[in-house]
Design an enzyme around this catalytic site. Structure first.
Site, PDB file in Angstrom:
ATOM      1  N   TYR B 106       0.833  -1.201   0.000  1.00 47.76           N
ATOM      2  CA  TYR B 106       0.000   0.000   0.000  1.00 47.76           C
ATOM      3  C   TYR B 106       0.868   1.251   0.000  1.00 47.76           C
ATOM      4  O   TYR B 106       1.900   1.295   0.671  1.00 47.76           O
ATOM      5  CB  TYR B 106      -0.879   0.051   1.250  1.00 47.76           C
ATOM      6  CG  TYR B 106      -2.059  -0.882   1.247  1.00 47.76           C
ATOM      7  CD1 TYR B 106      -3.287  -0.463   0.756  1.00 47.76           C
ATOM      8  CD2 TYR B 106      -1.960  -2.170   1.758  1.00 47.76           C
ATOM      9  CE1 TYR B 106      -4.388  -1.300   0.787  1.00 47.76           C
ATOM     10  CE2 TYR B 106      -3.055  -3.018   1.784  1.00 47.76           C
ATOM     11  CZ  TYR B 106      -4.265  -2.578   1.293  1.00 47.76           C
ATOM     12  OH  TYR B 106      -5.351  -3.413   1.314  1.00 47.76           O
ATOM     13  N   TYR B 145      -0.892  -9.960   0.289  1.00 44.51           N
ATOM     14  CA  TYR B 145       0.178  -9.530   1.205  1.00 44.51           C
ATOM     15  C   TYR B 145      -0.020 -10.170   2.571  1.00 44.51           C
ATOM     16  O   TYR B 145      -1.131 -10.513   2.961  1.00 44.51           O
ATOM     17  CB  TYR B 145       0.216  -7.996   1.319  1.00 44.51           C
ATOM     18  CG  TYR B 145      -1.062  -7.367   1.797  1.00 44.51           C
ATOM     19  CD1 TYR B 145      -1.343  -7.250   3.162  1.00 44.51           C
ATOM     20  CD2 TYR B 145      -2.011  -6.894   0.893  1.00 44.51           C
ATOM     21  CE1 TYR B 145      -2.526  -6.672   3.595  1.00 44.51           C
ATOM     22  CE2 TYR B 145      -3.196  -6.320   1.326  1.00 44.51           C
ATOM     23  CZ  TYR B 145      -3.442  -6.219   2.680  1.00 44.51           C
ATOM     24  OH  TYR B 145      -4.617  -5.662   3.109  1.00 44.51           O
ATOM     25  N   ARG B 155      -3.615 -11.770   3.245  1.00 41.42           N
ATOM     26  CA  ARG B 155      -4.882 -11.258   2.723  1.00 41.42           C
ATOM     27  C   ARG B 155      -5.027 -11.628   1.248  1.00 41.42           C
ATOM     28  O   ARG B 155      -4.082 -11.461   0.461  1.00 41.42           O
ATOM     29  CB  ARG B 155      -4.964  -9.721   2.817  1.00 41.42           C
ATOM     30  CG  ARG B 155      -4.955  -9.069   4.167  1.00 41.42           C
ATOM     31  CD  ARG B 155      -6.206  -9.197   5.028  1.00 41.42           C
ATOM     32  NE  ARG B 155      -7.482  -9.557   4.455  1.00 41.42           N
ATOM     33  CZ  ARG B 155      -8.417  -8.719   3.998  1.00 41.42           C
ATOM     34  NH1 ARG B 155      -8.210  -7.433   4.026  1.00 41.42           N
ATOM     35  NH2 ARG B 155      -9.565  -9.146   3.504  1.00 41.42           N
ATOM     36  N   HIS B 158      -7.637  -7.912  -3.010  1.00 39.80           N
ATOM     37  CA  HIS B 158      -8.915  -7.229  -2.770  1.00 39.80           C
ATOM     38  C   HIS B 158      -8.792  -5.742  -3.036  1.00 39.80           C
ATOM     39  O   HIS B 158      -7.696  -5.171  -3.009  1.00 39.80           O
ATOM     40  CB  HIS B 158      -9.402  -7.454  -1.329  1.00 39.80           C
ATOM     41  CG  HIS B 158      -8.487  -6.872  -0.293  1.00 39.80           C
ATOM     42  ND1 HIS B 158      -7.355  -7.509   0.159  1.00 39.80           N
ATOM     43  CD2 HIS B 158      -8.527  -5.688   0.363  1.00 39.80           C
ATOM     44  CE1 HIS B 158      -6.745  -6.753   1.054  1.00 39.80           C
ATOM     45  NE2 HIS B 158      -7.429  -5.632   1.205  1.00 39.80           N
ATOM     46  N   HIS B 160     -10.665  -2.120  -1.707  1.00 38.48           N
ATOM     47  CA  HIS B 160     -11.574  -1.502  -0.731  1.00 38.48           C
ATOM     48  C   HIS B 160     -12.511  -0.531  -1.445  1.00 38.48           C
ATOM     49  O   HIS B 160     -12.072   0.207  -2.336  1.00 38.48           O
ATOM     50  CB  HIS B 160     -10.777  -0.713   0.312  1.00 38.48           C
ATOM     51  CG  HIS B 160      -9.877  -1.556   1.162  1.00 38.48           C
ATOM     52  ND1 HIS B 160     -10.242  -2.024   2.402  1.00 38.48           N
ATOM     53  CD2 HIS B 160      -8.615  -2.014   0.952  1.00 38.48           C
ATOM     54  CE1 HIS B 160      -9.248  -2.724   2.929  1.00 38.48           C
ATOM     55  NE2 HIS B 160      -8.239  -2.738   2.067  1.00 38.48           N
TER      56      HIS B 160
END
Lengths: 197, 234
Positions: B106, B145, B155, B158, B160
């Site tokens: 991120y 990640y 995870r 995906h 958000h």
């Protein structure tokens, strides 16, 4: 009913560059901020501030708080509120968003909302998001200096005397102006009242 | 109040606040029962964002943060409709998205994962639905990640999403997943959604959405609370 609701999921820890980019200095324009009153906005200008705490009493440094409120005339800036007797204010949209800092603190510069005229005391609607909550949590901020109206408020009545205090922001006059303090406790003896809206 | 209300949050579809497999919920999820309140103007209204809230480039995450070239990774289109429970489209509503890059990192100061940032990818975008409730983003497929929830926790891929809908009552923050991801059944956040509802979080691959020579397409419809035609009996 033909389609089931899409399930909520946590906002996670990394929303800042998407949802509150300007506050945290990411290179993206924001859609909302924590300064929602302009100089020309009608009403009593206030600072609303507080801290968010988890079940151990530790501050939550990665929460996002959104507020939605009526203007000083008790009017929501939304087509559903089409009452002509409560004035719209062209300098007030009524929506704010902020991420908590490393101490779990947040603040908004806004105006005190007027009563919307249906028997409810003046209040600000709050939505709480954070890593570790899977659905957002709704709460409300009432004002300590509105004791008479608070005593008649149907939502506070439903909450009952034991927990009402968690929804009432304390008022302070500072050299910078009027400050209301509203802490949000996710758990514990003084857990904030959350609503099924 | 006599105005029609929004259908309640359906707790057969929505996760509960505390789900111990997702460890952070234990100290953060409210423990006391929610207090149900009758809808008033406070809940039936909500912030309004016009099309002027977004720039056309905002919905193209492949382009919107380029500095000296194209971001790395697999280009994808994510599109679909925003509807209510009665299949009525929700036009003119803001959708905000954020995600990690193709390597699973991120663009956030707190992300410590040892994977490279991409100087040409931010991973944030937004758009407003059209008159038929449709939306579309072009982006890079996010990577998986690791996270600290439990040993060897990862995870799934995906994106958000944050949506408003027409009122405070229709607010939704969720995550979209990709079909066939082997990490899905191992992910406590995905699994926090009740069985029977969690498949609604998985997009469908769509050749119709796929743009030839450019990007694979996924379809993902989002269903918000609907407004009752008749007042609820209590």
């Amino acid at each position: 009913m033909t389609r089931g609701q899409t399930p909520s999921q946590t906002v996670g820890p990394f929303f800042a560059y998407g949802l509150t980019p300007e506050q945290f200095r990411y290179p993206f324009r924001g859609t909302a901020s924590n300064v929602i009153a302009k100089a020309a906005t009608d009403g009593v200008h206030i600072r609303l501030e507080g801290q968010v705490f988890d079940g151990k009493g530790d501050p939550v440094p990665d929460a996002m708080i959104e507020i939605w409120q009526a203007n000083a005339h008790g009017r929501y800036n939304h087509p559903e509120d089409d009452r002509k007797d409560n004035l719209l204010d062209p300098d007030f949209a009524g929506f704010g968003r902020v991420g908590t800092d490393t101490d779990g603190r947040y603040w908004f510069d806004t105006v005190k909302p007027g009563p919307i005229g249906d028997g409810q005391a003046p209040h600000i609607n709050v939505i709480v998001f954070m890593r570790g909550i899977l659905s957002h949590a709704y709460t409300r901020i009432y004002f300590a200096d509105e004791a008479a109206l608070n005593a008649e408020d149907p939502v506070l009545a439903r909450v009952g005397p034991a927990r009402q205090a968690t929804l009432v922001a304390g008022r302070d006059e500072t050299p910078g102006g009027v400050v209301y303090r509203f802490d949000i406790r996710m758990q514990g003896e003084n857990e904030t009242v959350f609503f099924d809206v | 109040m006599t105005k029609p209300n929004y259908a309640p949050r359906d707790w057969q579809s929505q996760p509960s606040y505390r789900f111990p497999d997702y460890k952070s919920t234990v100290l953060r999820g409210p423990t006391k029962p929610l207090v149900t309140i009758a809808a008033s103007l406070s809940e039936l209204t909500g912030p309004v964002f016009g099309h002027d809230a977004v720039d056309p480039l905002d919905s193209d995450l492949f382009l919107n943060a380029q500095k000296n070239g194209a971001p790395l990774g697999e280009r994808i289109i994510v599109s679909g409709r925003v509807l209510d429970e009665y299949e009525r489209p929700i036009p003119n509503t803001l959708i905000e998205i954020w995600q990690c890059n193709a390597a699973g990192r991120y663009h956030h100061d707190v992300d410590q994962h040892d994977a490279p940032l991409d100087p040409n990818f931010l991973g944030a975008g937004r758009c407003v639905t059209d008159d038929a409730g449709r939306y579309s983003f072009r982006t890079i497929k996010p990577g998986a990640y690791p996270w600290g929830n439990h040993p060897n926790a990862w995870r799934p891929n995906h994106i958000h999403l944050s949506l408003f809908g027409p009122s405070l009552a229709t607010r939704l923050v969720t995550q979209m997943y990709f079909p066939g991801d082997p990490l899905l059944p191992l992910d406590p956040i995905f699994n926090s959604s009740p069985e029977g509802a969690r498949d609604r979080l998985v997009a469908d691959f769509s050749l119709a959405v796929t743009r030839p020579e450019d990007a694979l397409g996924y379809n993902f419809d989002i269903v918000l609370r609907g407004r009752d035609a008749t007042p609820m009996e209590t």
